[in-house]
Structures are given as C-alpha cells and as structure tokens.
Design a protein around this motif. Sequence first.
Motif, PDB file in Angstrom:
ATOM      1  N   GLY A   1      -1.892  -9.783 -20.532  1.00 51.88           N
ATOM      2  CA  GLY A   1      -1.137  -9.918 -21.688  1.00 51.88           C
ATOM      3  C   GLY A   1      -1.700  -9.145 -22.958  1.00 51.88           C
ATOM      4  N   VAL A   2      -2.907  -8.647 -22.663  1.00 52.17           N
ATOM      5  CA  VAL A   2      -3.353  -7.752 -23.703  1.00 52.17           C
ATOM      6  C   VAL A   2      -2.736  -6.304 -23.737  1.00 52.17           C
ATOM      7  N   LEU A   3      -2.212  -5.876 -24.910  1.00 49.82           N
ATOM      8  CA  LEU A   3      -1.445  -4.602 -25.170  1.00 49.82           C
ATOM      9  C   LEU A   3      -2.385  -3.597 -25.540  1.00 49.82           C
ATOM     10  N   HIS A   4      -3.359  -3.794 -26.239  1.00 54.43           N
ATOM     11  CA  HIS A   4      -4.030  -2.802 -26.962  1.00 54.43           C
ATOM     12  C   HIS A   4      -5.324  -3.375 -27.736  1.00 54.43           C
ATOM     13  N   VAL A   5      -6.399  -2.603 -27.853  1.00 53.13           N
ATOM     14  CA  VAL A   5      -7.170  -3.180 -28.702  1.00 53.13           C
ATOM     15  C   VAL A   5      -7.716  -1.779 -29.569  1.00 53.13           C
ATOM     16  N   PHE A   6      -7.357  -2.110 -30.766  1.00 57.14           N
ATOM     17  CA  PHE A   6      -7.511  -0.704 -31.842  1.00 57.14           C
ATOM     18  C   PHE A   6      -9.110  -1.030 -32.563  1.00 57.14           C
ATOM     19  N   THR A   7      -9.535   0.056 -32.570  1.00 58.99           N
ATOM     20  CA  THR A   7     -10.945   0.248 -33.107  1.00 58.99           C
ATOM     21  C   THR A   7     -10.972   1.466 -34.085  1.00 58.99           C
ATOM     22  N   HIS A   8     -12.342   1.787 -34.553  1.00 56.31           N
ATOM     23  CA  HIS A   8     -12.409   3.288 -35.115  1.00 56.31           C
ATOM     24  C   HIS A   8     -12.113   4.164 -34.440  1.00 56.31           C
ATOM     25  N   GLU A   9     -12.425   4.101 -33.094  1.00 53.57           N
ATOM     26  CA  GLU A   9     -12.472   5.293 -32.224  1.00 53.57           C
ATOM     27  C   GLU A   9     -11.192   5.546 -31.646  1.00 53.57           C
ATOM     28  N   ASN A  10     -10.207   4.597 -31.729  1.00 58.67           N
ATOM     29  CA  ASN A  10      -8.893   5.257 -31.321  1.00 58.67           C
ATOM     30  C   ASN A  10      -7.667   4.928 -32.116  1.00 58.67           C
ATOM     31  N   ARG A  11      -7.978   4.511 -33.568  1.00 62.27           N
ATOM     32  CA  ARG A  11      -6.903   4.214 -34.263  1.00 62.27           C
ATOM     33  C   ARG A  11      -6.156   5.713 -34.917  1.00 62.27           C
TER      34      ARG A  11
END
Length: 747
Positions: free
Chosen positions: A64-74
């Motif tokens: 169910g997880v779609l994405h994890v946003f961080t400073h590396e991929n924002r």
Amino acid sequence: MTTHTPLLGKPVSRVDGPLKVTGQAKYAGEFQAPGLTYGVVVSSTVARGRIKKLETREALQVPGVLHVFTHENRPKLPWFDKSYRDEDSPAGSPFRPLYDDEILYSGQPIALVVAETFEAARYAASLIRAEYSVKKHETDLRAQRGKARAPKMGKGGFEPPPKPRGHADKALAQSEVRIDVEYETPVEHHNPMEMHAATVVYEDDGTLTIYDKTQGVQNSLKYLSKVFNLAEGEARVRSPFVGGAFGSALRPQYQLFLAVMASRELKRSVRVVMTRQQMFTFGHRPATLQRLALGASADGTLQALIHEAISETSRFEDYAEIIVNWSGLLYQCDNVRLDYKVASLDHYTPLDMRAPGAAWGVYALECAMDELAYAAGVDPLALRLKNYAERDQNADKPFSSKELRACYHQGAERFGWGRRVATPRSMRDGKQLIGWGMATGVWEAMQQPASAKALLSIDGKLTVSSATSDIGTGTYTVMTQIAAETLGLPMEDVTFKLGDSSLPPAPLEGGSWTVASVGTAVKEVCEKVREQLFKLARKVRGSPLAKSELEEVFFAGGQIRLKADPTKAVSLLEAMRHGEVLSIEEQTMALPNLSEQQKYTRAAHSAVFAEVKVDEDLGIIQVTRVVTAVAGGRIMNPKTARSQVLGGVVWGIGMALEEESVVDTALGRFINHNLGEYHVPVNADVRDIEVLFVDEDDTVVNPLGAKGLGEIGIVGVAAAISNAIFHATGKRVRSLPVTLDKVLGGH
C-alpha cells in the motif's frame, strides 16, 4: 419616534453552533475524496547536525505504500532556490521542509511516507531509519544570554523599543523606593484541539482544492503559488472551520507543503495530519528573561522605569515580539529605558501566540508594580491610579479612548477589593491561605484593509462574503449581525461566507483585528446595497420616500421606513420589482482612516482581580475567583465577547500555574510533548470568572467603534494570580509557572 431594535450589542448565539454540536462542521482533516491517500511525517531525533543516511527500503516494501519523499528525491522547485516569506514571516530565511540534509531543530520533518491507508503509512514511517552526523546544539536561553543581540528588522508587526526618555539609571539611583528584579517565563505551545492538517483534493483537470488548517486562506494560497509556481486558478484553499489556532496557523506549516508536494507528484489526493507530538515541532511562545527596575518617591510616584528583555529565536529567522514597549505606555513616568534582544537557539522559529509580547511583557511589568507597591507601602490599585497615564508617552500621543480608570473602579467594586487586608498571610480559611492580587491589561486596537462582497436577491436573502477565517471567535455570527442590522433583515435571511481563497481579500485572522477590519468592510458593502435599494424605493410609483434623503430613513423588517413616520415605508421586494432588478451586488475595500488614526494611540485596556487559596502545608494553589473589567470599545455581541475573554482568563490561569514546554537541553528537545504532561487548565481548575464590559465610545478606531477582545482577555491574568499568591503566602515567585515546589521552596 422609535426606529427598530438593533442586533448589534445583543447576545446572539453562534450561527454556526448547530453545525458544530451535530458534527456537520468539517475541519481540514475530515474532507473526503475518491482515492484519497495518506501521508505520515517522519521527524528528526536530533537537534542539530546532518543526515548521513536515510534507510527507506523496508518502508517501501510495506503493501500500500506509494512513495517515500526525502531530501534526496523531492521535486525540484523554484522555492528551493530562493526563499519566499509569507505574510507573517520574520526576517531571515523561512524553513523549507526536505530542502537538504541539514538538521536545524529536533522534530524537523525528514521524510513523508504516502500510502493507500493511514495505517500502512504510519507503520511504514516507523520502519525508516536515519543516521546523523551530530553537531553541538544550544537550546538553553540562560546559557546564550551573553550572545543576545538586537533583532534584525523584518517582521511586519514588530516595533523596536522607543528611544530612552529622561535619565532612567540616574533617576533609579536617586529614588527613595527601588526594586530591581528578574522574571523568567517558559516556552508555551499553542496546542489547539484540532491538530494541523491539510487535505489536498486532486481534481480531474489537475487543479487542487486544498483544505488547510489556517488563519489565512489567501496567505496559504500565495505561499503555495510561490513555492510551486502555480498559475492563477490552479489551486484553491478552503478552511470553513478551524478547531482553535491561537496564532499557530498564521503561517503555513509544513504539513501543507508536504501534502501539496505529494499530491502534485503522485497526481492523487493526499491528506497529512500532524500528531500531537508533532504539534510541538513548529512555533511556540518564546521563553524570556526580563529585568524590571522601578524607582519611586516615598508615596509611590514613579521616578524611573527600566525594562530589559531577552527572548529566543531560531538560527534561521529573527522572530521578535513587542515585549517591553508596554512598560513605557501604561504608566506616567518621565525617565524610561527599554531594551529588547534575542538569542539564537536550535529550536524552530517562535510564532505569535495569543497576545504575543504583551502576555509576557505585561506579566513582568505588573508583577514588578506589585513589588513596588509593597516596598512603598501603597495599595497596589492605588499605586496604579497614582501613576495613571493620560497620554502615551512612548509616542507622545493622546489615546483615542481609554476607560482604564473605570475598569479599575468597576472591577475593584465587583471583586470587593476594599475589604482586602494588605499584610501577606493575613487572610485565611482554615489551612487555606487566601490571597488577593490585581494587574492591568493592555492590547492594541488595530484595523487592517479588508474586502467584502454582498449579494441581495429579490427573495430577500442576503449573502455576504470575505476570505477571512473563524478560528472559534464567532466571526460567522458577528458578521451576520452587522450585515443583518445594516439592511434591517432578520439574521436567518443572512448568510456569511468565509474561509475560501476565492472570496474577496481579507487579512490574516490575528491581532484581534478581524471585527474591526472585516466587520467594517461588511458594514460598508451593505451600506452600498442600502444606497441602491433606496434609489429604487424612491422611484416606486407613489413612493412615500420620493422626497426623502437616505439619512431620513431606516431599514427594518425588510422595509425602508421614514424615521419621522415609520408607517410610511417601501419594502425591499417592492423596490427591486419596480426597478426590475433581480439582485443587487456590491463589493468594497475598507481601508483604515490612517490620517486620523495615526494621531492617536489605540488600545483596549483591562483590570484583572484574582483570588487564590494556597494550602499552607502542601502548597497547592487554587484560583477561586477572577473578576476582569474590560474596556474594548463597542461590544458587538456580549455573548461571544464574554466567551473570548473567558477563554483568555482560563489560559491566563494556565500561564500562571501550569503551562510549560520543558526542554531537555541534553537532547535539545521538548520532552512533555503531549496533553498528558503539557498541563492546561481543566474544569476542576476553573472556578468563578466574571467578565465586566466597561462602556467605551471610540469613533477613531474604526467605523464600528469596536476594539478586539481575543487578546486583551489573557493579558494581566498571570500577573494578577502571581500577585495574589504573594499576598497569600508572602513568597515572591518570579518564574512561571508558579508550581507548588516553588511556593514551598520560596524561590
């Protein structure tokens, strides 16, 4: 002859009350959308340093997880290349979530997990692991006081202390009676019942409808437009109901940015709601250290006043409050020196919180005045009357109105101040020591530019709108009253719309200026509708108003009637039908009359009287009675006004006895970040509170004559209670909150 019964000044119940008590009022985190996804914020666990590694693989594997946003991929955004300051920003560079690997404060958002369900997002967030390169942090104001400096200018509402007048230090040294003491106040967090939330609805055409917890929908939209380079019409911000804010929603908070970022990237609707713990990770009332030195002649006449304050700010912005200026305003004194400095800490930037600056600055001043009264052997109330300021010496201006003297007299009479025995520890009820204390309150009476639109339909229904907010103050109700009275309509035929960025411009709802600002716009736009109606009514065949002027008629019961003979009238319906008009629409921008207002100092005042009972053996403190007398101009609605002041008094009880965000300086973190350990007053803490409104006529502050009441209710309450505790126990506690250990220890 009698015209009609006015609506303004009547204790009208809240028009939005039924929606709230039946659960039909929707808040930012309650709006639904097809395919709604959920974001959960991951917060840093260190106060200063850099992220060495952020492990997200396990989180991404959760179903169910779609994405994890961080400073590396924002996403790359214009905002990350140049800072954008919103309407309530102080000087400096605003915090930008997920900007880079640098950690600026404990609790900083370092990742956003988005999933199909909230439970999946929350679980996945718990699996994210961060490794840090830690730097030494500073979160102790006392330790940094030697590095305090003058704040950089930039915050719209901040006024630096006025230049010294007279020779305060020399006059202090020569005074017959002197006190020179320091007061300490803690960090407080706003903690409204509704957590900060944003629900972003991704529409089929790619536009966004955003439900945000905010005190300014248009400020949020301007912020988002700059950050995401949005064209006009690409987004709309709505906030029909706000579950309390107290200043915490003046600036866009990070949940708004994160939710919009995720929605645009995933092309899905997204909701982000902060946890109660995360409510302690942005903005707060800053801690202060304040020196008060007062000098007086033997009879208590002030000869010298020195007020120096050190407050905290973040390392990336210079937040400043008007803490010391009140001391040069409230009392007559020819030798005054005021100084204000800030010290940079590794916390998030402080944020305006109900009566910012005055809540702490007037507390210290009013406690010092109490100490001076005892040192001079003068009754505390008599001391204030002896040094009553008829004119603002800071600005060398008269007051537009000032009924503080009446507040003192009426409040003292209702409280029974004349029965007070002056000697500390002289009043008791068994083992309960009884103390009576009092203090003065003051807050600015401000008006901002504001717009409103009015649409009157031929069916007699009136819709008035403005993009203001209602943070629980009664804005819906009072604006409805103003509109209904102006056009002589029953309140049930009037609808007031707010909390939508597409509506006419309005200022942030803060500073206790909403009624003065938006209310004036509502009155003006309805007066424009009146003019149109009157012109139509004069043209009706056989109109009894044909030869009259507008000032010779009044509007009541859906009719325009002659003042000289109210039986002669033309109905609004008749006027519109005869003119073949199906509706009348007007819009206006109401501007303050600056040329007139700037000649005066404009403020609301109060006198607060408090009774406490202190257990002689255990030091337990109860606030058993409070009487507060308020001069707040014309009172639009005594019922909602009383509620505002009652809420301020209750908060003042919390300031005096309970509220404190405790910092573990070793971790650089607020450790009591929940409502179990961050104490606020509950029913058992609140006894008899009486609110008196003193008559005050002011034609300068705004056309309505209204002064704001949201803030004046809290100012002075903590000081009155602290002074009462001294009267009860003979022990002077100069740091808030006054807890039983301080009373028993005699700090």
